[in-house]
Design an enzyme around this catalytic site. Structure first.
Site, PDB file in Angstrom:
ATOM      1  N   VAL A 201       0.811  -1.217   0.000  1.00 58.24           N
ATOM      2  CA  VAL A 201       0.000   0.000   0.000  1.00 58.24           C
ATOM      3  C   VAL A 201       0.846   1.269   0.000  1.00 58.24           C
ATOM      4  O   VAL A 201       0.346   2.348  -0.275  1.00 58.24           O
ATOM      5  CB  VAL A 201      -0.974   0.005   1.194  1.00 58.24           C
ATOM      6  N   LYS A 202       2.126   1.148   0.357  1.00 53.29           N
ATOM      7  CA  LYS A 202       3.080   2.263   0.342  1.00 53.29           C
ATOM      8  C   LYS A 202       2.499   3.531   0.962  1.00 53.29           C
ATOM      9  O   LYS A 202       2.631   4.631   0.422  1.00 53.29           O
ATOM     10  CB  LYS A 202       3.567   2.533  -1.075  1.00 53.29           C
ATOM     11  N   ARG A 203       1.879   3.373   2.106  1.00 50.94           N
ATOM     12  CA  ARG A 203       1.332   4.535   2.803  1.00 50.94           C
ATOM     13  C   ARG A 203       2.452   5.275   3.528  1.00 50.94           C
ATOM     14  O   ARG A 203       3.520   4.738   3.792  1.00 50.94           O
ATOM     15  CB  ARG A 203       0.261   4.105   3.799  1.00 50.94           C
TER      16      ARG A 203
END
Length: 312
Positions: A104-106
């Site tokens: 998700v590379k948040r």
């Protein structure tokens, strides 16, 4: 959860994660047409095709690998219907006892990072009740906003015994525009790696941290340096196969114990039937092609690790 990941890797003998990144161009025509026949050429129809594709892939490979990595963007593009399938996929993989790494590379700051962490790894409070949102086991996180952006994730991981993989060095060609820039004579990715090791010391499992790193397979020499900088971090290595990485490039990502890294392949597995090597399976047997690709990947990595003596 890091202990479960390690146990599953040892049990399967495969430090492999399958990236569930289902673009419509990867989905066989018969799967799409069946979904469109039921729901029309709509977002719901596309989501149904993705779900049926994912399920077939998972059913054919779950016993060979320890983990999967669904990439949320491939689901988000179809709006709410796509996100329903993302959640459905996460739940189905967990039913199969797979470790789920949400790609998700948040990464934000303060309460925003906390909300991302709760949504993907923790539980949200609703009155007197608490609910898990997407409920992955690990997620990928962008650390380039600094400690303000990472600490909320660490806190939720501590509460839930879950983990994160922090982006350190990515496999794309232009990653060097920022990640390789020299700071006091050292590349930025090394400095980020040191912070990952520092954060990881605060959240340890038995021998490895709940805080891992993402380092691309296409940069094996950088991986060798980062392995030394982050000895207790599990390294998630994207870029195998379709992006050029191969087993012989990957030995430096592992520690002497044969652990410490898990290698991702996405389209190389899920779209294997479109490759010449696996064309004999045809679109009708795309799940069998995916299984064959996983078996070949396992063998390639095992062979490379067996021949690693004297490398480190």
């Amino acid at each position: 959860m890091i202990q479960k990941l390690i146990s599953k890797i040892q049990e399967t003998g495969a430090p492999v994660v399958a990236g569930l990144d289902p673009m419509l161009k990867f989905i066989p025509e018969h799967v799409k047409q069946k979904a469109y026949g039921e729901y029309g050429e709509t977002l719901e129809g596309a989501a149904e095709a993705i779900w049926q594709f994912n399920k077939e892939i998972i059913d054919h490979i779950y016993d060979l690998i320890p983990a999967v990595k669904p990439q949320v963007a491939m689901y988000e593009q179809f709006g709410i219907e796509g996100m329903k399938v993302f959640k459905k996929t996460v739940d189905y993989c967990r039913e199969k006892d797979l470790v789920v790494i949400g790609d998700v590379k948040r990464g934000d700051i303060g309460s925003t990072s906390e909300a991302y962490a709760i949504g993907h790894l923790g539980k949200v409070q609703v009155g007197s009740k608490a609910y898990a949102g997407f409920d992955e086991d690990f997620i990928t996180v962008n650390p380039y906003l600094g400690s303000d952006g990472v600490k909320p994730f660490l806190e939720v991981c501590r509460q839930e015994k879950k983990g994160i993989f922090l982006i350190v060095k990515t496999s794309n060609p232009s990653s060097g525009e920022f990640q390789d820039r020299l700071i006091d004579g050292r590349p930025l990715y090394e400095i980020v790696g040191e912070k990952v090791a520092e954060w990881g010391e605060t959240l340890m499992g038995d021998s490895y941290s709940y805080v891992g790193a993402v380092v691309g397979a296409t940069y094996p020499e950088m991986g060798k340096v980062l392995r030394r900088i982050m000895p207790k971090a599990y390294i998630l290595v994207p870029g195998y196969g379709a992006q050029g990485g191969k087993g012989a490039d990957l030995v430096h990502f592992f520690n002497e114990d044969g652990l410490g890294a898990i290698i991702n392949s996405s389209r190389g597995i899920i779209a294997a039937y479109q490759q010449e090597k696996y064309a004999k399976f045809g679109a009708d047997c795309f799940g069998d092609a995916a299984r064959a690709a996983v078996e070949d990947m396992r063998a390639d990595i095992a062979s490379a690790l067996e021949g690693r003596s004297g490398i480190n």
